[in-house]
Design an enzyme around this catalytic site. Structure first.
Site, PDB file in Angstrom:
ATOM      1  N   LYS A 188       0.896  -1.202   0.074  1.00  0.00           N
ATOM      2  CA  LYS A 188      -0.043   0.135   0.118  1.00  0.00           C
ATOM      3  C   LYS A 188       0.828   1.205   0.031  1.00  0.00           C
ATOM      4  O   LYS A 188       1.421   1.565   1.039  1.00  0.00           O
ATOM      5  CB  LYS A 188      -0.785   0.035   1.392  1.00  0.00           C
ATOM      6  CG  LYS A 188      -2.233   0.778   1.261  1.00  0.00           C
ATOM      7  CD  LYS A 188      -1.964   2.082   0.792  1.00  0.00           C
ATOM      8  CE  LYS A 188      -1.437   2.792   2.099  1.00  0.00           C
ATOM      9  NZ  LYS A 188      -1.390   4.224   1.969  1.00  0.00           N
ATOM     10  N   GLY A 226      -4.409   1.398   4.949  1.00  0.00           N
ATOM     11  CA  GLY A 226      -3.303   0.530   5.267  1.00  0.00           C
ATOM     12  C   GLY A 226      -3.510   0.112   6.537  1.00  0.00           C
ATOM     13  O   GLY A 226      -2.910  -1.189   6.886  1.00  0.00           O
ATOM     14  N   GLU A 264      10.105   1.496  10.392  1.00  0.00           N
ATOM     15  CA  GLU A 264      11.171   2.693  10.005  1.00  0.00           C
ATOM     16  C   GLU A 264      10.663   3.878   9.842  1.00  0.00           C
ATOM     17  O   GLU A 264       9.616   4.115   9.040  1.00  0.00           O
ATOM     18  CB  GLU A 264      11.737   2.246   8.384  1.00  0.00           C
ATOM     19  CG  GLU A 264      12.542   0.942   8.146  1.00  0.00           C
ATOM     20  CD  GLU A 264      13.775   0.946   8.862  1.00  0.00           C
ATOM     21  OE1 GLU A 264      14.392   1.960   9.596  1.00  0.00           O
ATOM     22  OE2 GLU A 264      14.233  -0.028   8.868  1.00  0.00           O
ATOM     23  N   CYS A 298      14.623  10.469   5.589  1.00  0.00           N
ATOM     24  CA  CYS A 298      14.455  10.309   7.038  1.00  0.00           C
ATOM     25  C   CYS A 298      16.033  10.292   7.636  1.00  0.00           C
ATOM     26  O   CYS A 298      16.090  10.617   8.827  1.00  0.00           O
ATOM     27  CB  CYS A 298      14.041   8.980   7.192  1.00  0.00           C
ATOM     28  SG  CYS A 298      14.532   7.750   6.230  1.00  0.00           S
ATOM     29  N   GLU A 397      10.875  16.612  13.353  1.00  0.00           N
ATOM     30  CA  GLU A 397      11.097  16.278  12.266  1.00  0.00           C
ATOM     31  C   GLU A 397      10.591  17.251  11.140  1.00  0.00           C
ATOM     32  O   GLU A 397       9.122  17.564  11.239  1.00  0.00           O
ATOM     33  CB  GLU A 397      10.951  14.864  11.827  1.00  0.00           C
ATOM     34  CG  GLU A 397      11.336  14.564  10.303  1.00  0.00           C
ATOM     35  CD  GLU A 397      11.043  12.830  10.159  1.00  0.00           C
ATOM     36  OE1 GLU A 397       9.792  12.500  10.243  1.00  0.00           O
ATOM     37  OE2 GLU A 397      11.959  12.329   9.637  1.00  0.00           O
TER      38      GLU A 397
HETATM   39  P1  NAD Z   1       3.277   8.886   6.793  1.00  0.00           P
HETATM   40  O1  NAD Z   1       3.356   8.314   8.237  1.00  0.00           O
HETATM   41  O2  NAD Z   1       2.304  10.287   6.701  1.00  0.00           O
HETATM   42  O3  NAD Z   1       2.773   7.906   5.884  1.00  0.00           O
HETATM   43  C1  NAD Z   1       3.393   6.810   5.502  1.00  0.00           C
HETATM   44  C2  NAD Z   1       2.371   5.719   4.923  1.00  0.00           C
HETATM   45  O4  NAD Z   1       1.431   5.342   6.015  1.00  0.00           O
HETATM   46  C3  NAD Z   1       1.769   6.303   3.691  1.00  0.00           C
HETATM   47  O5  NAD Z   1       1.374   5.271   2.966  1.00  0.00           O
HETATM   48  C4  NAD Z   1       0.257   6.725   4.352  1.00  0.00           C
HETATM   49  O6  NAD Z   1      -0.668   6.602   3.275  1.00  0.00           O
HETATM   50  C5  NAD Z   1       0.108   5.626   5.329  1.00  0.00           C
HETATM   51  N1  NAD Z   1      -0.754   5.923   6.557  1.00  0.00           N
HETATM   52  C6  NAD Z   1      -1.033   7.217   7.037  1.00  0.00           C
HETATM   53  N2  NAD Z   1      -1.793   6.891   7.880  1.00  0.00           N
HETATM   54  C7  NAD Z   1      -2.330   5.701   8.289  1.00  0.00           C
HETATM   55  C8  NAD Z   1      -2.774   5.026   9.344  1.00  0.00           C
HETATM   56  N3  NAD Z   1      -3.325   5.589  10.374  1.00  0.00           N
HETATM   57  N4  NAD Z   1      -2.815   3.586   9.186  1.00  0.00           N
HETATM   58  C9  NAD Z   1      -2.183   3.038   8.171  1.00  0.00           C
HETATM   59  N5  NAD Z   1      -1.220   3.604   7.322  1.00  0.00           N
HETATM   60  C10 NAD Z   1      -1.368   4.828   7.226  1.00  0.00           C
HETATM   61  O7  NAD Z   1       4.557   9.532   6.261  1.00  0.00           O
HETATM   62  P2  NAD Z   1       5.172  10.095   5.178  1.00  0.00           P
HETATM   63  O8  NAD Z   1       4.665  11.661   5.027  1.00  0.00           O
HETATM   64  O9  NAD Z   1       4.328   9.508   3.738  1.00  0.00           O
HETATM   65  O10 NAD Z   1       6.499  10.034   4.840  1.00  0.00           O
HETATM   66  C11 NAD Z   1       7.153  10.789   5.733  1.00  0.00           C
HETATM   67  C12 NAD Z   1       7.669  10.215   6.987  1.00  0.00           C
HETATM   68  O11 NAD Z   1       8.543   9.009   6.639  1.00  0.00           O
HETATM   69  C13 NAD Z   1       8.910  10.814   7.808  1.00  0.00           C
HETATM   70  O12 NAD Z   1       8.591  11.076   9.077  1.00  0.00           O
HETATM   71  C14 NAD Z   1      10.129  10.243   7.492  1.00  0.00           C
HETATM   72  O13 NAD Z   1      11.209  10.282   8.084  1.00  0.00           O
HETATM   73  C15 NAD Z   1       9.638   8.936   7.178  1.00  0.00           C
HETATM   74  N6  NAD Z   1      10.651   7.940   6.525  1.00  0.00           N
HETATM   75  C16 NAD Z   1      11.282   7.060   7.120  1.00  0.00           C
HETATM   76  C17 NAD Z   1      12.374   6.329   6.572  1.00  0.00           C
HETATM   77  C18 NAD Z   1      12.899   5.266   7.242  1.00  0.00           C
HETATM   78  O14 NAD Z   1      13.558   4.293   6.834  1.00  0.00           O
HETATM   79  N7  NAD Z   1      13.086   5.277   8.676  1.00  0.00           N
HETATM   80  C19 NAD Z   1      12.247   6.385   5.468  1.00  0.00           C
HETATM   81  C20 NAD Z   1      11.620   7.373   4.696  1.00  0.00           C
HETATM   82  C21 NAD Z   1      10.657   8.102   5.161  1.00  0.00           C
END
Ligand code: NAD
Length: 493
Positions: A188, A226, A264, A298, A397
């Site tokens: 997803k 998701g 992650e 990240c 962040e």
């Molecule tokens: P996000 O947490 O908003 O979303 C991540 C994913 O989760 C998306 O697919 C989103 O649609 C889904 N999602 C959102 N709410 C949900 C819920 N309640 N239940 C299940 N799924 C849900 O993050 P983002 O804005 O897409 O990405 C940026 C974030 O990702 C930053 O915090 C960044 O640090 C982190 N990130 C971490 C890594 C790592 O490897 N540690 C790598 C890349 C990005």
């Protein structure tokens, strides 16, 4: 021709469910947008709970009723075909990726596309050479003579939830090891970058022999779709990459069915300069890092921790290099800093820029929107001074090209500042004396640390976070083993 010209960008509207490329059951679609221009590139199927139900059912059936989980050769062949499919279609996928993510073109030759595609080969090699069973020999546990061995086997159905910043990297860093280990997957992706995932689905369906149901891709405009993956009892493991706030929800909802949870999450990593370091080299690297992909990584270091006596020199040096890396058209091969992914994300970053001044900080560079790039979601690379490490801007962040400079009073203080964070994802240490710099790196409580510009990012290196940056490791043997169960067996000796 520009690589973000929508006429040249080919996406994929359809979901992949049980081997079939198909629209959402509802027939609904949602738009995917070029962040550099705000232009609508096209649409993707808007999957809902019924599509997700189909996908989970297909993944369950493929795991329970086919030889996918036990046939290593079949999996290795499938992964190699997928790598070749990406390589055959590299030009089109590169153009689509720049258009959909706003990533600088130059970045697609590394972490944004080519590196993750290459990692498929690494994980296929690992599956081929991996020791799936270990003989522990004979013993007499509780007086019963027994021959014992330990077997590693796939966890089952993996629900993979991914963000938008480096979608191929994260989609493939989950899919590669999960498949190599013998799992089936429902992916997803984030609503901001559906095509990076649906194109992957198309390659699997059309250019590999990976059997129906083994990989399912359910794009959706609904962020919370998701959540089904973390509650459905047919799913054995959730592999999530995204923000710490969402990771917390995923972990909580997975508790009901005691799923394996792999997270992650976010970071606020420190770039520590010691007083014997090559200050200019270190500052140039810190500047370059925070500007890359507009700081939307990240593991990007966003707190620059410098010796108090060299503070002014460090600020000047960093600022000069950041000024040479302005926000610009991501299709230009010289661009390092493209747009943010969406107007929502730009609002978020601008909120932090306002907060920086409210908290008493000042901008040495940037702090606003660049001139002449009004259509897209750009912000200027921004360098902030005058804020303590305890400020919200230094603790939270931001996910933009924003660097805060903080003075330290020696190695112990630098380590304390670096570790004074809820996160623990990455970091960097620069020092003239190698052993001293490595000693400081060892004291930083994060999952990865680069020393004097060394880079840990590669398929054989585990990557992940301490504290609220996550649970588990992606990549490397550790990342592969996240997707395995351990079974201990014994027979009469
Ligand atoms: P996000 O947490 O908003 O979303 C991540 C994913 O989760 C998306 O697919 C989103 O649609 C889904 N999602 C959102 N709410 C949900 C819920 N309640 N239940 C299940 N799924 C849900 O993050 P983002 O804005 O897409 O990405 C940026 C974030 O990702 C930053 O915090 C960044 O640090 C982190 N990130 C971490 C890594 C790592 O490897 N540690 C790598 C890349 C990005």
């Amino acid at each position: 021709m520009s690589t973000t010209d929508s006429a040249t960008v080919v996406g994929e509207e359809r979901l992949l469910i049980d081997g079939e490329l198909r629209p959402a059951r509802s027939g609904r679609v949602f738009e995917t947008v070029n962040p550099a221009t705000a232009e609508v590139l096209g649409v993707a199927a808007d999957g809902d709970a019924t599509d997700m139900d189909d996908a989970i059912g297909a993944a369950r059936r493929a795991f329970d009723t086919t030889d996918w989980s036990t046939n290593v050769a079949r999996r290795v062949a499938g992964l190699r075909q997928l790598q070749q499919a990406f390589e055959r279609n590299a030009d089109a996928i590169r153009a689509m990726t720049v258009a959909e993510t706003g990533s600088p073109l130059s970045f697609t030759y590394s972490a944004q596309l080519d590196a993750p595609v290459g990692s498929l080969g690494w994980v296929a090699d690992l599956a081929e050479s991996y020791q799936w069973e270990t003989d522990l020999g004979n013993a007499e546990p509780l007086g019963i003579p027994s021959h014992r061995w330990v077997r590693r086997e796939a966890t089952g159905v993996v629900g993979a939830i991914t963000p938008w910043n480096v979608p191929h990297q994260i989609n493939l860093a989950k899919l590669g090891p999960a498949l190599a280990a013998g799992n089936t997957v429902v992916l997803k992706p984030a609503p901001d970058t559906p095509w990076c995932a649906t194109v992957l689905g198309r390659l699997i369906a059309e250019e590999t022999d990976i059997p129906p149901g083994v990989v399912n891709v359910v794009a959706s405009a609904d962020h919370t779709l998701g959540a089904i993956l973390s509650t459905d009892p047919r799913v054995d493991q959730v592999s999530f990459t995204g923000s710490t706030a969402t990771g917390r929800k995923v972990m909580a909802s997975a508790a009901e069915t005691i799923k394996k949870v792999f997270l992650e999450l976010g970071g606020k990593s420190a770039f520590v300069i010691l007083d014997d370091a090559d200050l200019r080299g270190a500052c140039a690297t810190a500047a370059f890092t925070v500007c890359t992909h507009a700081g939307q990584g990240c593991a990007i270091t966003t707190r620059l921790i410098v010796p108090r006596a060299q503070f002014d020199e460090a600020v000047e040096s960093t600022s000069k290099v950041m000024a040479m890396l302005p926000a610009a058209d991501p299709t230009d091969p010289g661009t390092m800093c493209g747009p943010l992914i969406s107007s929502r994300q730009r609002d978020r970053v601008e909120g932090y820029l306002r907060l920086a001044t409210e908290e008493g900080g000042s901008f040495v560079l940037g702090g606003g929107r660049p001139e002449g790039l009004d259509a897209g979601f750009f912000v200027e690379p921004t360098l902030i001074v005058g804020l303590p490490n305890s400020s919200r801007v230094a603790q939270e962040e931001i996910f933009g090209p924003v660097l805060v400079v903080i003075p330290h009073d020696g190695d112990d203080d630098a380590v304390a500042l670096a570790n004074d964070s809820a996160y623990g994802l990455s970091g960097s240490v620069w020092g003239g004396d190698r052993d001293r710099a490595v000693g400081v790196a060892n004291r930083i409580r994060t999952g990865t640390v680069g020393v004097n510009g060394g880079l840990w990012f590669s398929p054989d290196m585990p990557f992940g976070g301490y504290r609220q940056s996550g649970v588990g490791r992606e990549s490397g043997v550790a990342g592969f083993e996240e997707y395995l169960e351990t079974k201990s067996l014994a027979e009469p000796a």
